[in-house]
Design a protein around this motif. Structure first.
Motif, PDB file in Angstrom:
ATOM      1  N   GLU A  95       0.658  -1.319   0.023  1.00 51.86           N
ATOM      2  CA  GLU A  95       0.282   0.142  -0.340  1.00 51.86           C
ATOM      3  C   GLU A  95       0.780   1.359   0.550  1.00 51.86           C
ATOM      4  N   GLN A  96       1.787   1.847   0.724  1.00 51.94           N
ATOM      5  CA  GLN A  96       2.564   2.705   1.162  1.00 51.94           C
ATOM      6  C   GLN A  96       3.312   2.492  -0.544  1.00 51.94           C
ATOM      7  N   GLY A  97       3.676   1.586  -1.402  1.00 51.62           N
ATOM      8  CA  GLY A  97       4.410   1.874  -2.090  1.00 51.62           C
ATOM      9  C   GLY A  97       3.783   1.886  -3.644  1.00 51.62           C
ATOM     10  N   THR A  98       2.639   1.468  -3.381  1.00 50.40           N
ATOM     11  CA  THR A  98       1.659   1.902  -4.362  1.00 50.40           C
ATOM     12  C   THR A  98       1.288   3.163  -4.472  1.00 50.40           C
ATOM     13  N   ARG A  99       0.612   3.847  -2.976  1.00 53.21           N
ATOM     14  CA  ARG A  99       0.410   5.175  -2.926  1.00 53.21           C
ATOM     15  C   ARG A  99       1.202   6.648  -2.969  1.00 53.21           C
TER      16      ARG A  99
END
Length: 99
Positions: A95-99
């Protein structure tokens, strides 16, 4: 209906594909179990809103041995009790990398 993006006709799209392939290679090289890799890919696809990718990674996860009921919980993984601590960490990183 027209496709939003021609993946093979756009230099930007090809750059994106190369980056995604690099991320996949990094996950594989890290020794992340195949089923967990697919959970990560599925969550990233959900965040990105790519229906084709979400469908593909759902099917790949089932093929890797993942339980379809757990896959249905990926979008709400924080509230679900079916994921291990390692899977939760992988999903958070995704999630952190995608957002």
């Amino acid at each position: 209906m027209e496709a939003r993006l021609n993946m093979f006709g756009s230099p930007r799209a090809m750059k994106l594909i190369k980056a995604l392939n690099g991320a996949t290679a990094a996950m594989e090289g890290a020794g992340l179990p195949a089923a967990t890799q697919e959970l990560v890919k599925l969550r990233a696809s959900q965040i990105n809103g790519c229906g084709m990718c979400t469908d593909m990674h759902y099917k790949d996860a089932v093929h890797a041995g993942e339980d379809p009921q757990r896959l249905n919980m990926v979008a709400a993984w924080r509230e679900a009790t079916v994921f291990t601590e390692a899977e939760r960490a992988a999903l958070e990183l995704a999630e952190q990398g995608t957002r």
